[in-house]
Design a protein around this motif. Structure first.
Motif, PDB file in Angstrom:
ATOM      1  N   GLY A  10      45.533  46.411  43.046  1.00 53.91           N
ATOM      2  CA  GLY A  10      44.341  46.893  42.367  1.00 53.91           C
ATOM      3  C   GLY A  10      43.718  48.090  43.060  1.00 53.91           C
TER       4      GLY A  10
ATOM      5  N   LEU B 133      41.768  49.505  40.253  1.00 55.39           N
ATOM      6  CA  LEU B 133      41.372  48.368  39.424  1.00 55.39           C
ATOM      7  C   LEU B 133      40.984  47.192  40.314  1.00 55.39           C
ATOM      8  N   THR B 134      40.320  46.230  39.751  1.00 58.49           N
ATOM      9  CA  THR B 134      39.953  45.034  40.517  1.00 58.49           C
ATOM     10  C   THR B 134      41.096  44.018  40.479  1.00 58.49           C
TER      11      THR B 134
ATOM     12  N   VAL C 183      41.337  42.338  37.081  1.00 59.95           N
ATOM     13  CA  VAL C 183      42.057  43.081  36.040  1.00 59.95           C
ATOM     14  C   VAL C 183      43.563  42.932  36.232  1.00 59.95           C
TER      15      VAL C 183
ATOM     16  N   TYR D   7      46.215  41.338  33.593  1.00 59.05           N
ATOM     17  CA  TYR D   7      47.438  41.986  33.118  1.00 59.05           C
ATOM     18  C   TYR D   7      48.657  41.081  33.342  1.00 59.05           C
TER      19      TYR D   7
ATOM     20  N   ILE E 224      47.345  53.272  32.192  1.00 58.01           N
ATOM     21  CA  ILE E 224      47.477  52.678  33.524  1.00 58.01           C
ATOM     22  C   ILE E 224      48.942  52.471  33.923  1.00 58.01           C
TER      23      ILE E 224
END
Length: 84
Positions: A40, A45-46, A49, A53, A64
């Motif tokens: 991430g 991104l965290t 997230v 995904y 992304i």
């Protein structure tokens, strides 16, 4: 066949109930020895997230994909399963 057509063809050929890309993303991440947090951070991104995904989203936003592929040191084709 352009990229989008190839992607759609590949995704349609997969079982519609599976999360093929998520499984692939998790496998590549783990093979590189990365945590969800580390991946991430590499792509901005965290962890939440990345987890989303890997487990819930059949296909993350297209913008992304290149960043994920670069962080995992694979091509976008390899990440998407278009190329072994």
């Amino acid at each position: 066949m352009d990229f989008v057509e190839a992607l759609l063809t590949t995704m349609k050929s997969r079982n519609s109930n599976s999360n093929f890309l998520g499984e692939r993303l998790r496998g590549l991440r783990q093979a590189r020895g990365l945590t969800q947090i580390e991946l991430g951070k590499m792509v901005g991104l965290t962890q939440r997230v990345i987890s989303h995904y890997e487990t819930r989203v059949k296909f993350p936003p297209t913008q992304i994909i290149p960043a994920l592929a670069k962080a995992l040191k694979v091509t976008t084709d390899e990440l998407l399963g278009l190329k072994p």
